[in-house]
Design an enzyme around this catalytic site. Structure first.
Site, PDB file in Angstrom:
ATOM      1  N   ASP A 170      59.151  37.599 -52.120  1.00  0.00           N
ATOM      2  CA  ASP A 170      59.794  37.595 -50.814  1.00  0.00           C
ATOM      3  C   ASP A 170      61.294  37.344 -50.883  1.00  0.00           C
ATOM      4  OD1 ASP A 170      57.698  38.281 -49.254  1.00  0.00           O
ATOM      5  OD2 ASP A 170      56.969  36.239 -49.014  1.00  0.00           O
ATOM      6  N   HIS A 222      55.470  29.638 -56.037  1.00  0.00           N
ATOM      7  CA  HIS A 222      54.276  30.454 -55.818  1.00  0.00           C
ATOM      8  C   HIS A 222      53.057  29.673 -56.291  1.00  0.00           C
ATOM      9  CE1 HIS A 222      51.535  33.891 -55.902  1.00  0.00           C
ATOM     10  NE2 HIS A 222      52.410  34.491 -55.124  1.00  0.00           N
TER      11      HIS A 222
HETATM   12  N1  ACO Z   1      61.480  24.842 -52.661  1.00  0.00           N
HETATM   13  C1  ACO Z   1      61.532  23.546 -53.052  1.00  0.00           C
HETATM   14  N2  ACO Z   1      60.479  22.884 -53.560  1.00  0.00           N
HETATM   15  C2  ACO Z   1      59.341  23.570 -53.701  1.00  0.00           C
HETATM   16  C3  ACO Z   1      59.225  24.930 -53.343  1.00  0.00           C
HETATM   17  C4  ACO Z   1      60.356  25.563 -52.806  1.00  0.00           C
HETATM   18  N3  ACO Z   1      60.304  26.843 -52.407  1.00  0.00           N
HETATM   19  N4  ACO Z   1      57.979  25.352 -53.596  1.00  0.00           N
HETATM   20  C5  ACO Z   1      57.317  24.301 -54.085  1.00  0.00           C
HETATM   21  N5  ACO Z   1      58.141  23.227 -54.160  1.00  0.00           N
HETATM   22  C6  ACO Z   1      57.794  21.877 -54.615  1.00  0.00           C
HETATM   23  C7  ACO Z   1      57.093  21.133 -53.478  1.00  0.00           C
HETATM   24  O1  ACO Z   1      57.991  20.459 -52.644  1.00  0.00           O
HETATM   25  C8  ACO Z   1      56.175  20.214 -54.233  1.00  0.00           C
HETATM   26  O2  ACO Z   1      56.934  19.117 -54.686  1.00  0.00           O
HETATM   27  P1  ACO Z   1      56.268  17.647 -54.838  1.00  0.00           P
HETATM   28  O3  ACO Z   1      55.268  17.789 -55.933  1.00  0.00           O
HETATM   29  O4  ACO Z   1      57.436  16.791 -55.214  1.00  0.00           O
HETATM   30  O5  ACO Z   1      55.668  17.307 -53.513  1.00  0.00           O
HETATM   31  C9  ACO Z   1      55.766  21.033 -55.465  1.00  0.00           C
HETATM   32  O6  ACO Z   1      56.826  21.973 -55.660  1.00  0.00           O
HETATM   33  C10 ACO Z   1      54.468  21.784 -55.265  1.00  0.00           C
HETATM   34  O7  ACO Z   1      54.555  22.509 -54.031  1.00  0.00           O
HETATM   35  P2  ACO Z   1      53.296  23.074 -53.242  1.00  0.00           P
HETATM   36  O8  ACO Z   1      53.712  23.537 -51.913  1.00  0.00           O
HETATM   37  O9  ACO Z   1      52.180  22.085 -53.321  1.00  0.00           O
HETATM   38  O10 ACO Z   1      52.925  24.301 -54.172  1.00  0.00           O
HETATM   39  P3  ACO Z   1      51.913  25.413 -53.806  1.00  0.00           P
HETATM   40  O11 ACO Z   1      51.523  26.051 -55.070  1.00  0.00           O
HETATM   41  O12 ACO Z   1      50.833  24.938 -52.916  1.00  0.00           O
HETATM   42  O13 ACO Z   1      52.809  26.378 -52.883  1.00  0.00           O
HETATM   43  C11 ACO Z   1      54.152  28.037 -51.981  1.00  0.00           C
HETATM   44  C12 ACO Z   1      53.257  27.632 -53.153  1.00  0.00           C
HETATM   45  C13 ACO Z   1      53.400  27.835 -50.660  1.00  0.00           C
HETATM   46  C14 ACO Z   1      54.501  29.515 -52.103  1.00  0.00           C
HETATM   47  C15 ACO Z   1      55.423  27.167 -52.026  1.00  0.00           C
HETATM   48  O14 ACO Z   1      56.086  27.353 -53.257  1.00  0.00           O
HETATM   49  C16 ACO Z   1      56.344  27.482 -50.855  1.00  0.00           C
HETATM   50  O15 ACO Z   1      56.130  26.973 -49.761  1.00  0.00           O
HETATM   51  N6  ACO Z   1      57.406  28.332 -51.070  1.00  0.00           N
HETATM   52  C17 ACO Z   1      58.312  28.694 -50.018  1.00  0.00           C
HETATM   53  C18 ACO Z   1      57.670  29.767 -49.105  1.00  0.00           C
HETATM   54  C19 ACO Z   1      57.591  31.129 -49.754  1.00  0.00           C
HETATM   55  O16 ACO Z   1      58.551  31.619 -50.350  1.00  0.00           O
HETATM   56  N7  ACO Z   1      56.415  31.778 -49.595  1.00  0.00           N
HETATM   57  C20 ACO Z   1      56.183  33.126 -50.101  1.00  0.00           C
HETATM   58  C21 ACO Z   1      55.259  33.108 -51.273  1.00  0.00           C
HETATM   59  S1  ACO Z   1      55.066  34.734 -51.947  1.00  0.00           S
HETATM   60  C22 ACO Z   1      53.994  35.499 -50.899  1.00  0.00           C
HETATM   61  O17 ACO Z   1      53.273  34.905 -50.156  1.00  0.00           O
HETATM   62  C23 ACO Z   1      54.006  37.016 -50.849  1.00  0.00           C
END
Ligand code: ACO
Length: 386
Positions: free
Chosen positions: A315, A261
C-alpha cells in the site's frame, strides 16, 4: 465437545486447503499457482493472471484470446443498474456504491447452477468485466456526467482508465495500472477473501459473494491503508519534515500507514515492484515532492524499525502510483477491488469444489438460567429515551 484455544481474529488458524497462492513472509516470496509474482508482473497481463488464478493454469494463445474476447463483450452494464447508481448520493463512498452495484447484478443474473462449469465461467467473466465499468460509472455520475461506456477496441485496463477519465490513457500509464492489478489480484486468506469464502459456502450466487467481499475490503484495517498513505505524506509536507514527523510517531507509538505486515517481515515483494513502476511514471510524467518524501520515509523507517521486521508494504507505493495516474484518493480501494475480484472468484470456485458450509463455534461467556423479568419490573432510565 472439547474447548479449543480461542485465537482472536483466527490468527494462524487454517480455514481451508488451497492451491491458489502462497506467501513466505520471511523471504518475501509471493506466488500465484506456484509462479513467482515477479514473473507474472513482468510477463503476464492482469486478465491472463486472473485466468491463471481462477482456472489454475496459464492460458494458451487461443484460450487467452477467447477469454479476453468474452470479457471485452461483457463490459456493458444494464441501464437499470446505471439508473440505480444515479440515485446514489454523490457524497457516498465509491466502495459502498460498488458493493450495492455488485449485489444488484444478482437481480439480473441470479440463476444458480453452481455445478455447471459454463455457469461458473460466465459469472466470472461477467464480474471481471462489469466491476471496472461500475467503478468508472459512479465516478462519472458523481461528477454530474453520464457514465462513459466501454470502448471495444481498448484492452481491459486501458478501457478502465478511458471510462474513468473520458480519454484514452498514455500507454505507460495503462501498463503500470495493469501491473498494479496483477499485484493486488490475490493474497491467500485475508479478511475479504475469507468473507467471500464464507458467503460462497452457503451456495448463494457469485454476485452476493463478491458484494460481501467488497464490503469487507472497504474497512480501513483492510483495503483503506493506501488512502491514508497519501494523507500522511500530505501532513508531512516536505522532505525536511519527514524525520521530526516520524520521530513524533515513534514516540507516541502511532502506526505509520503503508509499513508493516502481518506476514511479511521483509520488504513486501509487491512494494519493490511497485516502486520501480512508480519511478518509471515519475520519469515520464515528472517527479514531485510526494515521491521524495516517500523515499525519505522509507529510509528513516528502515533505519528505526527495520530490525523489528517493519518495512514498506504494497500500500505504500500503490497510493503514490494511483495518485500519479490521476485516480482520486477514494477510488484507490475500488481499484484494489477490481484486482481482487480475480482472487475472490478463484476462492469461490475452489470453495465450491470441496464445499462445506462454514459454521465455526464459540466460547460462550454469558449467564445460564437467568431469571426472566416481567417488563413492568425492569429498570429503565427514562431520560435515555426522551
Ligand atoms: N508503524 C509503526 N509501528 C508499527 C507498524 C507501523 N506501520 N506496524 C507495526 N508496528 C509495530 C506495532 O506498534 C507493534 O509494536 P509493539 O510491539 O511495541 O506494540 C508491533 O509493530 C507489532 O504490530 P502489530 O500491529 O501487532 O502487527 P500485526 O502483524 O498485527 O499488524 C499491520 C500488521 C496491521 C499491517 C500493521 O503493520 C499496521 O497496522 N500497518 C499500518 C497499516 C497498513 O499499512 N496496512 C496495510 C497492510 S498491506 C495490505 O493490507 C494490502
Amino acid at each position: 465437545m472439547s474447548t479449543c484455544e480461542y485465537k482472536p481474529g483466527l490468527e494462524g488458524v487454517p480455514v481451508t486447503q488451497s492451491s491458489i497462492s502462497y506467501v513466505d513472509g520471511k523471504q518475501g516470496i509471493l506466488e500465484y499457482r506456484g509462479i513467482r509474482i515477479e514473473d507474472l508482473a513482468e510477463k503476464s497481463s492482469f486478465l491472463e493472471t486472473a485466468y491463471l488464478l481462477i482456472w489454475g493454469e496459464l492460458p494458451g494463445v487461443a484460450e487467452l484470446e477467447a477469454f479476453e474476447h468474452e470479457v471485452r463483450y461483457n463490459r456493458r452494464v444494464k441501464f437499470r443498474i446505471r439508473d440505480m447508481m444515479k440515485c446514489f448520493p454523490e457524497s457516498g463512498h465509491p466502495m459502498d456504491a460498488l458493493q450495492a452495484s455488485a449485489a444488484a447484478l444478482g437481480l439480473f443474473y441470479s440463476r444458480r447452477a453452481l455445478e455447471d462449469p459454463a455457469y461458473i465461467r460466465a459469472a466470472a467473466v461477467r464480474l471481471l468485466a462489469k466491476i471496472p465499468t461500475m467503478v468508472a460509472a459512479f465516478q462519472s455520475i458523481r461528477k454530474g456526467n453520464d457514465p462513459v461506456g466501454p470502448q471495444d477496441d481498448l484492452d481491459y485496463t486501458t478501457n478502465f482508465l478511458y471510462m474513468l477519465n473520458e480519454r484514452v490513457p498514455d500507454e505507460l500509464a495503462a501498463h503500470v495500472l495493469d501491473v498494479c492489478l496483477t499485484l493486488h489480484a490475490e493474497h491467500t486468506i485475508n479478511a475479504s477473501t475469507f468473507s467471500a469464502m464464507v458467503t460462497a459456502s452457503t451456495l448463494t450466487d457469485p454476485y452476493a459473494v463478491v458484494a460481501s467481499a467488497v464490503g469487507t475490503l472497504a474497512g480501513p484495517l483492510h483495503g483503506g491503508a493506501n488512502e491514508e498513505v497519501i494523507q500522511t505524506i500530505e501532513e508531512i509536507g516536505s522532505v525536511e519534515n519527514v524525520r521530526p514527523y516520524l520521530e513524533d510517531c515513534f514516540e507516541r507509538k502511532s502506526k505509520i500507514m503503508g509499513f508493516g505486515h502481518r506476514v511479511y517481515k521483509v520488504k513486501d515483494p509487491r512494494a519493490t515492484i511497485l516502486q520501480k513502476l512508480a519511478e518509471q511514471l515519475f520519469e515520464k510524467f515528472g517527479r514531485d515532492e510526494y515521491y521524495d518524501i516517500a523515499l525519505e520515509m522509507e529510509r528513516v523507517i528502515e533505519e528505526r524499525l527495520g530490525s523489528r521486521g517493519i518495512f514498506a508494504n504494497v500500500d505504500f507505493y500503490s497510493g503514490l502510483v494511483y495518485r500519479k495516474l490521476g485516480i482520486p484518493v477514494d477510488l484507490f480501494t475500488p481499484v484494489f477491488a477490481i484486482a481482487r475480484v480475480a482472487g475472490w472468484l478463484a476462492h469461490w470456485k475452489e470453495q465450491l469444489e470441496a464445499n462445506r458450509i462454514f459454521r465455526p463455534t464459540q466460547i460462550y461467556t454469558g449467564p445460564h438460567d437467568f431469571p426472566y423479568t416481567p417488563i413492568e419490573q425492569r429498570r429503565t432510565n427514562a431520560s435515555e429515551y426522551s
